[in-house]
Design an enzyme around this catalytic site. Structure first.
Site, PDB file in Angstrom:
ATOM      1  N   HIS A  17       0.825  -1.210   0.000  1.00 50.60           N
ATOM      2  CA  HIS A  17       0.000   0.000   0.000  1.00 50.60           C
ATOM      3  C   HIS A  17       0.856   1.255   0.000  1.00 50.60           C
ATOM      4  CE1 HIS A  17      -4.038  -1.828   1.146  1.00 50.60           C
ATOM      5  NE2 HIS A  17      -3.211  -2.854   1.139  1.00 50.60           N
ATOM      6  N   ASP A 106      -5.063   6.140   2.169  1.00 52.73           N
ATOM      7  CA  ASP A 106      -5.292   4.779   1.701  1.00 52.73           C
ATOM      8  C   ASP A 106      -6.739   4.357   1.941  1.00 52.73           C
ATOM      9  OD1 ASP A 106      -3.557   2.124   1.019  1.00 52.73           O
ATOM     10  OD2 ASP A 106      -5.245   1.618   2.320  1.00 52.73           O
ATOM     11  N   GLN A 327      12.608  -6.661  -8.246  1.00 55.53           N
ATOM     12  CA  GLN A 327      11.613  -7.192  -9.175  1.00 55.53           C
ATOM     13  C   GLN A 327      11.468  -6.371 -10.448  1.00 55.53           C
ATOM     14  OE1 GLN A 327       8.192  -9.511  -7.889  1.00 55.53           O
ATOM     15  NE2 GLN A 327       6.885  -7.858  -8.613  1.00 55.53           N
ATOM     16  N   TRP A 345      -1.592  -6.644  -6.830  1.00 61.49           N
ATOM     17  CA  TRP A 345      -1.807  -5.621  -7.857  1.00 61.49           C
ATOM     18  C   TRP A 345      -0.511  -4.942  -8.292  1.00 61.49           C
ATOM     19  CZ3 TRP A 345      -5.241  -5.227 -11.334  1.00 61.49           C
ATOM     20  CH2 TRP A 345      -5.402  -4.047 -12.074  1.00 61.49           C
ATOM     21  N   GLU A 350       3.456  -4.329 -12.629  1.00 54.64           N
ATOM     22  CA  GLU A 350       4.862  -4.402 -13.023  1.00 54.64           C
ATOM     23  C   GLU A 350       5.055  -5.409 -14.158  1.00 54.64           C
ATOM     24  OE1 GLU A 350       7.006  -5.183  -9.443  1.00 54.64           O
ATOM     25  OE2 GLU A 350       6.423  -3.276  -8.528  1.00 54.64           O
ATOM     26  N   ALA A 365      -6.804 -12.340  -0.570  1.00 56.95           N
ATOM     27  CA  ALA A 365      -7.109 -10.902  -0.709  1.00 56.95           C
ATOM     28  C   ALA A 365      -7.824 -10.651  -2.035  1.00 56.95           C
ATOM     29  CB  ALA A 365      -5.840 -10.072  -0.561  1.00 56.95           C
ATOM     30  N   ASP A 366      -7.356  -9.665  -2.819  1.00 59.49           N
ATOM     31  CA  ASP A 366      -8.001  -9.348  -4.092  1.00 59.49           C
ATOM     32  C   ASP A 366      -7.370 -10.111  -5.252  1.00 59.49           C
ATOM     33  OD1 ASP A 366      -5.565  -8.090  -4.004  1.00 59.49           O
ATOM     34  OD2 ASP A 366      -6.261  -6.210  -4.873  1.00 59.49           O
ATOM     35  N   GLN A 367      -6.507 -11.077  -4.950  1.00 56.83           N
ATOM     36  CA  GLN A 367      -5.711 -11.711  -6.007  1.00 56.83           C
ATOM     37  C   GLN A 367      -6.531 -12.583  -6.952  1.00 56.83           C
ATOM     38  OE1 GLN A 367      -2.643 -13.595  -3.640  1.00 56.83           O
ATOM     39  NE2 GLN A 367      -2.195 -11.640  -2.631  1.00 56.83           N
TER      40      GLN A 367
END
Length: 446
Positions: A17, A106, A327, A345, A350, A365-367
């Site tokens: 975040h 956030d 990364q 995300w 990326e 989570a939101d994956q």
């Protein structure tokens, strides 16, 4: 541009975040804004590079590190603990000679809407996740208390949950939805407080997303309708502008890794990483390493648990990263052609920006929402491991996918390169710059 417009930026204390919000902060500072960031001692090293780069326009407002109450959900207790900053921020604001005109905070910190209201300024939500994923989360929090939709006793983990008002009417099995949203406890004061904050996001003055129009335009339009205005901006992908690494780490990959990559053919390497928080269990790691041995690919593996015998068997074909991996630099290297990812995300953006095919292995989570967007709607990836977070992939099938992901013939590789070009265009004079310009313009008019 130079002006004295002052913003208060309030990140949530989690790397996924805080890092993109600091990337946005850097962008706004470069446009002449003055910014104060609420930051904990733990995260201060992440802010230090920006403080050095913008000594006359960036300031810090120190706050205690968030606390975790073991009797509550860890995420919710961390958010609740940040509310102790309400009065100190009011006091700071009242004594400031040129206080902020708005708060950018956030989306977990929905309570700052009430703070902004008391201070008589605007609150803007920063969303570190995609619009599609946020649309699902917001719908769940809106509906949670009224009908207990997501944790009813007659529901099991395999029950299908549909979201007909969201474009494409997505459906998920119950276990694919974020646990903190589906485990809402009615009349629990912490859950009720957290839900109040999440609902406040939808009534905030504005909303900024780390995404870009060609990626999620349909869902941006949906969110504007939901919020009842057009102050919804897509300003991503938020990535470093000058080649520096995210989070204040060294920009350059370790010399040994860079040399290894330089000696590999173009697009011949699979990069495998599951973020900073996810650890594969023993069976999953065994299946993954088995697939890598069966495949013909070169690979970089960023995961704990590989043994020395495995390293010897794969030899120069594999590079094992122990600990932090650069990364962005890896994904952007000419030799990397695909990415096995947990679909966080930041990693998603990326990978897309680098134009590498995505092999999806979501963990929570939101994956799972991100995976659905990537695989089913955008067609830029394939599922590497399907099922619940502890599911184990078939090594033979995974090996086949790894080999296939580096084939220039498959459609997913073509599509992700097209989307990569769109992402690059968006932040170089395209739609994301347009939205950023409009955001800055409206903020400076407050």
């Amino acid at each position: 541009m130079t002006h004295s417009t002052h913003l208060l930026v309030y990140p949530f204390s989690s790397s996924g975040h805080i890092i993109p919000l600091l990337d946005l902060t850097d962008t706004l500072l470069r446009r002449g804004l003055t910014i104060t960031v609420v930051i904990s001692p733990l995260n201060l090293p992440l802010l230090d590079p920006l403080l050095s780069s913008h000594p006359s326009s960036l300031y810090k407002l120190l706050s205690p590190d968030p606390e975790i109450n073991l009797s509550s959900h860890p995420l919710i207790s961390k958010v609740i603990s940040t509310q102790k900053q309400f009065d100190p921020i009011v006091k700071w604001f009242r004594s400031h000679p040129s206080p902020p005109v708005a708060i950018i905070s956030d989306f977990f910190l929905g309570w700052t809407s009430e703070l902004a209201s008391q201070l008589g300024i605007r609150r803007v939500v920063f969303n570190p996740s995609g619009v599609f994923g946020i649309s699902i989360i917001q719908t769940m929090w809106r509906d949670a208390a009224e009908n207990n939709t997501y944790n009813s006793v007659d529901k099991d983990d395999n029950s299908l949950v549909s979201f007909p008002e969201i474009p494409s009417s997505p459906e998920f099995q119950m276990w694919q939805l974020p646990t903190v949203s589906r485990n809402f406890k009615k009349r629990d004061p912490d859950y009720e407080s957290f839900r109040k904050g999440m609902l406040a996001n939808m009534t905030s003055w504005g909303s900024v997303y780390n995404t870009f129009e060609d990626l999620e335009k349909t869902y941006m339009d949906h969110m504007k309708k939901q919020m009842g205005h057009d102050r919804v901006w897509a300003v991503g992908p938020l990535l470093p502008k000058d080649g520096t690494a995210r989070g204040g780490a060294s920009a350059a990959p370790p010399h040994e890794l860079l040399t290894w990559l330089d000696n590999k053919p173009d697009e011949s390497v699979v990069y495998i990483c599951f973020g900073s928080r996810t650890t594969l269990n023993e069976k999953q790691m065994s299946a993954l390493t088995g697939a890598l041995e069966l495949s013909n690919v070169n690979f970089i593996l960023c995961a704990k648990g590989s043994d020395s015998a495995f390293k010897e068997r794969v030899g120069d074909r594999g590079f094992i990263v122990e600990g932090w991996a650069p990364q962005l630099a890896i994904l952007r290297h000419r030799s990397v052609g695909s990415f096995v990812t947990h679909c966080g995300w930041n990693s998603t953006l990326e990978g897309i920006s680098a134009g590498v095919m995505l092999l999806t292995w979501p963990m929570g989570a939101d994956q799972y929402a991100d995976e659905k967007l990537l695989v089913d709607e955008l067609g830029v990836g394939k599922r590497a491991c399907e099922g619940e977070p502890d599911n184990v992939p078939d090594s033979v099938e995974l090996a086949r996918l790894l080999d296939e992901s580096l084939s220039g013939e498959i459609l997913e590789r073509v599509k992700v390169k097209e989307l990569s070009q769109a992402a690059n265009k968006a932040v170089n004079g395209g739609t994301s710059i347009r939205d950023l310009d409009m955001f800055v313009k409206l903020i400076c008019e407050l």
